[in-house]
Design a protein around this motif. Structure first.
Motif, PDB file in Angstrom:
ATOM      1  N   ILE A   1       0.837  -1.204   0.000  1.00 47.83           N
ATOM      2  CA  ILE A   1       0.000   0.000   0.000  1.00 47.83           C
ATOM      3  C   ILE A   1       0.870   1.251   0.000  1.00 47.83           C
ATOM      4  O   ILE A   1       0.638   2.190  -0.757  1.00 47.83           O
ATOM      5  CB  ILE A   1      -0.970  -0.016   1.201  1.00 47.83           C
ATOM      6  CG1 ILE A   1      -2.020  -1.094   0.960  1.00 47.83           C
ATOM      7  CG2 ILE A   1      -1.608   1.345   1.414  1.00 47.83           C
ATOM      8  CD1 ILE A   1      -2.834  -1.433   2.168  1.00 47.83           C
ATOM      9  N   ARG A   2       1.883   1.269   0.845  1.00 47.47           N
ATOM     10  CA  ARG A   2       2.796   2.410   0.923  1.00 47.47           C
ATOM     11  C   ARG A   2       3.461   2.664  -0.429  1.00 47.47           C
ATOM     12  O   ARG A   2       3.495   3.800  -0.914  1.00 47.47           O
ATOM     13  CB  ARG A   2       3.839   2.142   2.020  1.00 47.47           C
ATOM     14  CG  ARG A   2       4.612   3.342   2.435  1.00 47.47           C
ATOM     15  CD  ARG A   2       5.504   3.067   3.648  1.00 47.47           C
ATOM     16  NE  ARG A   2       6.387   1.934   3.470  1.00 47.47           N
ATOM     17  CZ  ARG A   2       6.296   0.772   4.125  1.00 47.47           C
ATOM     18  NH1 ARG A   2       5.357   0.582   5.018  1.00 47.47           N
ATOM     19  NH2 ARG A   2       7.152  -0.202   3.902  1.00 47.47           N
TER      20      ARG A   2
ATOM     21  N   TYR B   1      -5.084   1.126  -7.944  1.00 47.28           N
ATOM     22  CA  TYR B   1      -6.013   1.990  -7.222  1.00 47.28           C
ATOM     23  C   TYR B   1      -5.922   1.673  -5.731  1.00 47.28           C
ATOM     24  O   TYR B   1      -5.806   0.517  -5.343  1.00 47.28           O
ATOM     25  CB  TYR B   1      -7.454   1.748  -7.700  1.00 47.28           C
ATOM     26  CG  TYR B   1      -7.594   1.869  -9.193  1.00 47.28           C
ATOM     27  CD1 TYR B   1      -7.841   3.104  -9.781  1.00 47.28           C
ATOM     28  CD2 TYR B   1      -7.463   0.756 -10.015  1.00 47.28           C
ATOM     29  CE1 TYR B   1      -7.949   3.227 -11.159  1.00 47.28           C
ATOM     30  CE2 TYR B   1      -7.575   0.870 -11.394  1.00 47.28           C
ATOM     31  CZ  TYR B   1      -7.821   2.105 -11.959  1.00 47.28           C
ATOM     32  OH  TYR B   1      -7.925   2.226 -13.322  1.00 47.28           O
ATOM     33  N   VAL B   2      -6.001   2.730  -4.906  1.00 47.64           N
ATOM     34  CA  VAL B   2      -5.984   2.556  -3.453  1.00 47.64           C
ATOM     35  C   VAL B   2      -7.035   3.473  -2.844  1.00 47.64           C
ATOM     36  O   VAL B   2      -7.109   4.653  -3.185  1.00 47.64           O
ATOM     37  CB  VAL B   2      -4.602   2.906  -2.843  1.00 47.64           C
ATOM     38  CG1 VAL B   2      -4.607   2.668  -1.334  1.00 47.64           C
ATOM     39  CG2 VAL B   2      -3.474   2.143  -3.502  1.00 47.64           C
TER      40      VAL B   2
ATOM     41  N   THR C   1      -3.932   5.792   8.716  1.00 46.40           N
ATOM     42  CA  THR C   1      -4.701   4.822   7.950  1.00 46.40           C
ATOM     43  C   THR C   1      -5.319   3.795   8.891  1.00 46.40           C
ATOM     44  O   THR C   1      -4.608   3.105   9.617  1.00 46.40           O
ATOM     45  CB  THR C   1      -3.807   4.097   6.925  1.00 46.40           C
ATOM     46  OG1 THR C   1      -3.293   5.059   6.003  1.00 46.40           O
ATOM     47  CG2 THR C   1      -4.555   3.028   6.172  1.00 46.40           C
ATOM     48  N   ASP C   2      -6.653   3.710   8.877  1.00 50.33           N
ATOM     49  CA  ASP C   2      -7.355   2.682   9.638  1.00 50.33           C
ATOM     50  C   ASP C   2      -7.586   1.441   8.778  1.00 50.33           C
ATOM     51  O   ASP C   2      -7.448   0.318   9.231  1.00 50.33           O
ATOM     52  CB  ASP C   2      -8.700   3.204  10.140  1.00 50.33           C
ATOM     53  CG  ASP C   2      -8.543   4.344  11.139  1.00 50.33           C
ATOM     54  OD1 ASP C   2      -7.545   4.347  11.890  1.00 50.33           O
ATOM     55  OD2 ASP C   2      -9.402   5.238  11.145  1.00 50.33           O
ATOM     56  N   MET C   3      -7.971   1.685   7.515  1.00 55.88           N
ATOM     57  CA  MET C   3      -8.220   0.591   6.573  1.00 55.88           C
ATOM     58  C   MET C   3      -7.905   1.084   5.177  1.00 55.88           C
ATOM     59  O   MET C   3      -8.188   2.224   4.839  1.00 55.88           O
ATOM     60  CB  MET C   3      -9.678   0.145   6.649  1.00 55.88           C
ATOM     61  CG  MET C   3      -9.998  -1.160   5.912  1.00 55.88           C
ATOM     62  SD  MET C   3     -10.311  -1.021   4.152  1.00 55.88           S
ATOM     63  CE  MET C   3     -11.882  -0.214   4.113  1.00 55.88           C
ATOM     64  N   ALA C   4      -7.295   0.212   4.398  1.00 55.08           N
ATOM     65  CA  ALA C   4      -7.030   0.530   2.997  1.00 55.08           C
ATOM     66  C   ALA C   4      -7.437  -0.664   2.150  1.00 55.08           C
ATOM     67  O   ALA C   4      -7.317  -1.811   2.580  1.00 55.08           O
ATOM     68  CB  ALA C   4      -5.552   0.851   2.783  1.00 55.08           C
ATOM     69  N   GLU C   5      -7.932  -0.364   0.981  1.00 53.41           N
ATOM     70  CA  GLU C   5      -8.229  -1.417   0.020  1.00 53.41           C
ATOM     71  C   GLU C   5      -7.538  -1.049  -1.273  1.00 53.41           C
ATOM     72  O   GLU C   5      -7.542   0.114  -1.680  1.00 53.41           O
ATOM     73  CB  GLU C   5      -9.732  -1.552  -0.207  1.00 53.41           C
ATOM     74  CG  GLU C   5     -10.077  -2.704  -1.125  1.00 53.41           C
ATOM     75  CD  GLU C   5     -11.566  -3.028  -1.185  1.00 53.41           C
ATOM     76  OE1 GLU C   5     -11.905  -4.068  -1.778  1.00 53.41           O
ATOM     77  OE2 GLU C   5     -12.377  -2.257  -0.644  1.00 53.41           O
ATOM     78  N   TYR C   6      -6.905  -2.051  -1.889  1.00 53.81           N
ATOM     79  CA  TYR C   6      -6.229  -1.765  -3.146  1.00 53.81           C
ATOM     80  C   TYR C   6      -6.621  -2.768  -4.214  1.00 53.81           C
ATOM     81  O   TYR C   6      -7.032  -3.878  -3.942  1.00 53.81           O
ATOM     82  CB  TYR C   6      -4.707  -1.732  -2.970  1.00 53.81           C
ATOM     83  CG  TYR C   6      -4.054  -3.065  -2.672  1.00 53.81           C
ATOM     84  CD1 TYR C   6      -3.669  -3.926  -3.707  1.00 53.81           C
ATOM     85  CD2 TYR C   6      -3.798  -3.461  -1.372  1.00 53.81           C
ATOM     86  CE1 TYR C   6      -3.061  -5.143  -3.441  1.00 53.81           C
ATOM     87  CE2 TYR C   6      -3.195  -4.671  -1.098  1.00 53.81           C
ATOM     88  CZ  TYR C   6      -2.831  -5.504  -2.132  1.00 53.81           C
ATOM     89  OH  TYR C   6      -2.231  -6.714  -1.873  1.00 53.81           O
ATOM     90  N   TRP C   7      -6.501  -2.292  -5.435  1.00 55.98           N
ATOM     91  CA  TRP C   7      -6.708  -3.103  -6.632  1.00 55.98           C
ATOM     92  C   TRP C   7      -5.468  -2.873  -7.471  1.00 55.98           C
ATOM     93  O   TRP C   7      -5.085  -1.736  -7.728  1.00 55.98           O
ATOM     94  CB  TRP C   7      -7.940  -2.639  -7.409  1.00 55.98           C
ATOM     95  CG  TRP C   7      -9.217  -2.748  -6.643  1.00 55.98           C
ATOM     96  CD1 TRP C   7     -10.126  -3.746  -6.732  1.00 55.98           C
ATOM     97  CD2 TRP C   7      -9.736  -1.815  -5.687  1.00 55.98           C
ATOM     98  NE1 TRP C   7     -11.183  -3.510  -5.886  1.00 55.98           N
ATOM     99  CE2 TRP C   7     -10.962  -2.326  -5.228  1.00 55.98           C
ATOM    100  CE3 TRP C   7      -9.282  -0.605  -5.159  1.00 55.98           C
ATOM    101  CZ2 TRP C   7     -11.743  -1.674  -4.293  1.00 55.98           C
ATOM    102  CZ3 TRP C   7     -10.052   0.042  -4.230  1.00 55.98           C
ATOM    103  CH2 TRP C   7     -11.271  -0.486  -3.794  1.00 55.98           C
ATOM    104  N   SER C   8      -4.829  -3.933  -7.881  1.00 60.30           N
ATOM    105  CA  SER C   8      -3.595  -3.802  -8.647  1.00 60.30           C
ATOM    106  C   SER C   8      -3.558  -4.842  -9.756  1.00 60.30           C
ATOM    107  O   SER C   8      -3.567  -6.044  -9.487  1.00 60.30           O
ATOM    108  CB  SER C   8      -2.379  -3.990  -7.719  1.00 60.30           C
ATOM    109  OG  SER C   8      -1.180  -3.861  -8.448  1.00 60.30           O
ATOM    110  N   ALA C   9      -3.515  -4.370 -10.976  1.00 62.50           N
ATOM    111  CA  ALA C   9      -3.412  -5.282 -12.122  1.00 62.50           C
ATOM    112  C   ALA C   9      -1.952  -5.653 -12.315  1.00 62.50           C
ATOM    113  O   ALA C   9      -1.073  -4.802 -12.292  1.00 62.50           O
ATOM    114  CB  ALA C   9      -3.949  -4.619 -13.376  1.00 62.50           C
ATOM    115  N   SER C  10      -1.712  -6.929 -12.490  1.00 63.83           N
ATOM    116  CA  SER C  10      -0.330  -7.377 -12.652  1.00 63.83           C
ATOM    117  C   SER C  10       0.049  -7.510 -14.125  1.00 63.83           C
ATOM    118  O   SER C  10       1.201  -7.711 -14.446  1.00 63.83           O
ATOM    119  CB  SER C  10      -0.132  -8.713 -11.929  1.00 63.83           C
ATOM    120  OG  SER C  10      -1.134  -9.625 -12.337  1.00 63.83           O
ATOM    121  N   ASP C  11      -0.921  -7.371 -15.021  1.00 62.27           N
ATOM    122  CA  ASP C  11      -0.653  -7.556 -16.442  1.00 62.27           C
ATOM    123  C   ASP C  11      -0.597  -6.221 -17.177  1.00 62.27           C
ATOM    124  O   ASP C  11      -1.090  -5.205 -16.692  1.00 62.27           O
ATOM    125  CB  ASP C  11      -1.754  -8.423 -17.074  1.00 62.27           C
ATOM    126  CG  ASP C  11      -1.770  -9.832 -16.502  1.00 62.27           C
ATOM    127  OD1 ASP C  11      -0.679 -10.402 -16.303  1.00 62.27           O
ATOM    128  OD2 ASP C  11      -2.875 -10.349 -16.235  1.00 62.27           O
TER     129      ASP C  11
END
Length: 167
Positions: free
Chosen positions: A14-15, A84-85, A128-138
């Motif tokens: 996340i960082r 995205y985070v 930061t209390d909560m983080a959600e991330y989406w990361s495409a590897s392709d």
């Protein structure tokens, strides 16, 4: 609600994503209960994903944060890499001249013409209390192909990682 404890590797991911994206839309709640977002540049992300910003002491966001239990949300987006985070946390104004000296850079003078001694200059610290991330590897081409296959087959594409991290 069950929460999973974060791992150092999750916080590091996340960082790294936040540091790469750097610009966020910081959302607060105004006096009428409206969600209000504005672009902000993250100056530093600590090991525990505490995020630091410069702001004006008299800006509406400072009042909104102190009035609404310090709750904020930040959305970071790198569309070209499909990273995205979303960060939920608590913010506070911090008047720390040593930290201002540490984080100061010449670009900030555009917003604070009097420099580091500008009486309007203060820090915004977001835990930061909560983080959600989406990361495409392709790559973009592979993602496009996966989307095309999904349209044909009716099966949603596998577009990378999605994880919630609680701090």
């Amino acid at each position: 609600m069950e929460t999973k404890p974060q791992t150092n590797k999750q916080l590091e991911k996340i960082r790294d994503m936040i540091e790469d994206i750097r610009i966020t839309m910081l959302t607060t709640v105004d006096e009428q209960g409206n969600l209000v977002s504005r672009p902000m540049a993250a100056l530093q992300v600590d090991d525990d994903c505490t995020i630091w910003f410069f702001t004006k002491r008299t800006s509406p966001k400072v009042d909104q944060i102190s009035t609404n239990k310090h709750r904020v949300n930040m959305a970071f987006a790198n569309v070209s890499d499909a990273d995205y985070v979303s960060v939920s946390g608590s913010a506070q104004e911090v008047d720390d001249r040593a930290k201002i000296d540490e984080l100061w850079n010449p670009q900030v003078k555009a917003w604070f013409p009097e420099g580091k001694d500008d009486p309007e200059l203060t820090l915004l610290k977001v835990h930061t209390d909560m983080a959600e991330y989406w990361s495409a590897s392709d790559s973009k081409m592979v993602r496009f192909f996966q989307e095309a296959v999904a349209v044909i087959t009716g099966n949603p594409p596998k577009m990378g990682e999605n994880e919630k991290v609680y701090n």
